[in-house]
Design a protein around this motif. Structure first.
Motif, PDB file in Angstrom:
ATOM      1  N   LEU A   1      -1.320  -0.195   0.157  1.00  0.00           N
ATOM      2  CA  LEU A   1      -0.220  -1.057   0.005  1.00  0.00           C
ATOM      3  C   LEU A   1       1.044  -0.300   0.120  1.00  0.00           C
ATOM      4  N   ARG A   2       1.039   0.831  -0.859  1.00  0.00           N
ATOM      5  CA  ARG A   2       2.055   1.709  -0.954  1.00  0.00           C
ATOM      6  C   ARG A   2       2.721   2.111   0.304  1.00  0.00           C
ATOM      7  N   MET A   3       1.413   2.632   1.345  1.00  0.00           N
ATOM      8  CA  MET A   3       2.048   3.156   2.528  1.00  0.00           C
ATOM      9  C   MET A   3       2.578   2.164   3.367  1.00  0.00           C
ATOM     10  N   MET A   4       2.288   0.776   3.100  1.00  0.00           N
ATOM     11  CA  MET A   4       2.549  -0.404   3.873  1.00  0.00           C
ATOM     12  C   MET A   4       3.924  -0.911   3.494  1.00  0.00           C
ATOM     13  N   GLY A   5       4.576  -0.212   2.125  1.00  0.00           N
ATOM     14  CA  GLY A   5       5.583  -0.640   1.357  1.00  0.00           C
ATOM     15  C   GLY A   5       5.454  -1.887   0.678  1.00  0.00           C
ATOM     16  N   ASN A   6       4.347  -2.340   0.210  1.00  0.00           N
ATOM     17  CA  ASN A   6       4.108  -3.288  -0.649  1.00  0.00           C
ATOM     18  C   ASN A   6       3.453  -2.883  -1.893  1.00  0.00           C
ATOM     19  N   THR A   7       4.318  -3.109  -3.158  1.00  0.00           N
ATOM     20  CA  THR A   7       4.049  -2.645  -4.275  1.00  0.00           C
ATOM     21  C   THR A   7       3.501  -3.640  -5.501  1.00  0.00           C
ATOM     22  N   SER A   8       3.332  -4.796  -4.891  1.00  0.00           N
ATOM     23  CA  SER A   8       3.080  -6.052  -5.892  1.00  0.00           C
ATOM     24  C   SER A   8       1.743  -5.991  -6.337  1.00  0.00           C
ATOM     25  N   PHE A   9       0.700  -5.453  -5.806  1.00  0.00           N
ATOM     26  CA  PHE A   9      -0.734  -5.482  -6.111  1.00  0.00           C
ATOM     27  C   PHE A   9      -0.884  -4.917  -7.525  1.00  0.00           C
ATOM     28  N   LYS A  10      -1.524  -5.437  -8.252  1.00  0.00           N
ATOM     29  CA  LYS A  10      -1.643  -5.116  -9.584  1.00  0.00           C
ATOM     30  C   LYS A  10      -2.966  -4.815 -10.144  1.00  0.00           C
ATOM     31  N   GLY A  11      -4.055  -5.523  -9.685  1.00  0.00           N
ATOM     32  CA  GLY A  11      -5.133  -5.109 -10.151  1.00  0.00           C
ATOM     33  C   GLY A  11      -6.532  -5.704  -9.194  1.00  0.00           C
TER      34      GLY A  11
END
Length: 247
Positions: free
Chosen positions: A231-241
């Motif tokens: 997700l970080r690689m895809m630019g999404n930082t909202s995933f928490k757990g």
């Protein structure tokens, strides 16, 4: 790679097939079609099967240019190489984003150079997954694989066009061929493409095709870490757990 040869001149088709065999040996397969209509009927049933199309422009029935336009409706990524006896047709042919063209009669050295350039370009743009079914090499773009399932000594490959391919092998062998920044092992029996995760729940992953795949307790922690990195690689930082919609 899989190459479609479409020409109503069977002698020329034989020349092309021999060049492909000499150049790529067992790393490439080719299929011959004697009309655009025959080829289009095939790819309606097997979308995105071919990575390269060699199309004669001047064919009876649906000509090469119109055939290419219909191919483009089904596959934006395939490489199209036109074959012609008349160079003046080439400008019209390039309206469908053709990769190159070949002029008859066949110059084997020049044709081989064009094919090698096409292979290099395609491999750079899209990685391929190879496996053997009944002694025949099969090739799939990795981007079309949703997930792989291990059943006994067989691997089942599920694709975005809703097909399932089976071959003998192991998930460990498959992992070695796939990009682990995109593919993740969630269970001893499942290896999935994280591009196609729709919902991530505590014990299951729901894919975009609505298939529900189990997450094993043993692999859950490593999978979640891998998924965060994806997700970080895809630019999404909202995933928490690990629960909720992941799309």
């Amino acid at each position: 790679m899989n190459i479609a040869i479409c020409d109503d001149d069977l002698f020329f088709c034989d020349q092309i097939e021999q060049c492909v065999e000499d150049l790529f040996q067992k790393t490439c397969t080719s299929e011959v079609f004697t009309s655009g209509d025959e080829l289009l009927a095939y790819i309606q049933r097997h979308a995105s099967y071919f990575q390269i199309y060699l199309l004669d422009i001047e064919m009876r029935g649906t000509n090469g240019v119109d055939t290419a336009k219909k191919i483009r409706e089904l596959d934006l990524d395939a490489l199209i190489i036109f074959v012609t006896s008349h160079k003046e047709w080439v400008l019209e042919a390039f309206d469908v984003t053709a990769f190159h063209y070949v002029v008859k009669p066949l110059n084997k050295e020049k044709f081989s150079s064009i094919l090698l350039s096409a292979e290099k370009f395609f491999m750079k743009q899209r990685k391929l997954f190879h496996f053997v079914v009944r002694k025949q090499l099969k090739t799939l773009p990795i981007t079309q694989i949703e997930y792989l399932e291990s059943t006994g000594r067989k691997i089942r490959v599920f694709t975005t066009d809703k097909e399932c391919h089976e071959y003998y092998g192991t998930l460990k062998e498959a992992e070695e061929k796939l990009d682990l920044s995109t593919f993740a092992r969630i269970h001893q029996s499942y290896l999935l493409n994280m591009n196609y995760i729709d919902v991530l729940e505590e014990k299951i992953v729901i894919m975009k095709n609505k298939n529900r795949l189990p997450i094993s307790k043993r692999l859950r922690s490593s999978f979640l870490k891998q998924y965060r990195n994806y997700l970080r690689m895809m630019g999404n930082t909202s995933f928490k757990g690990g629960e909720g919609n992941a799309s």
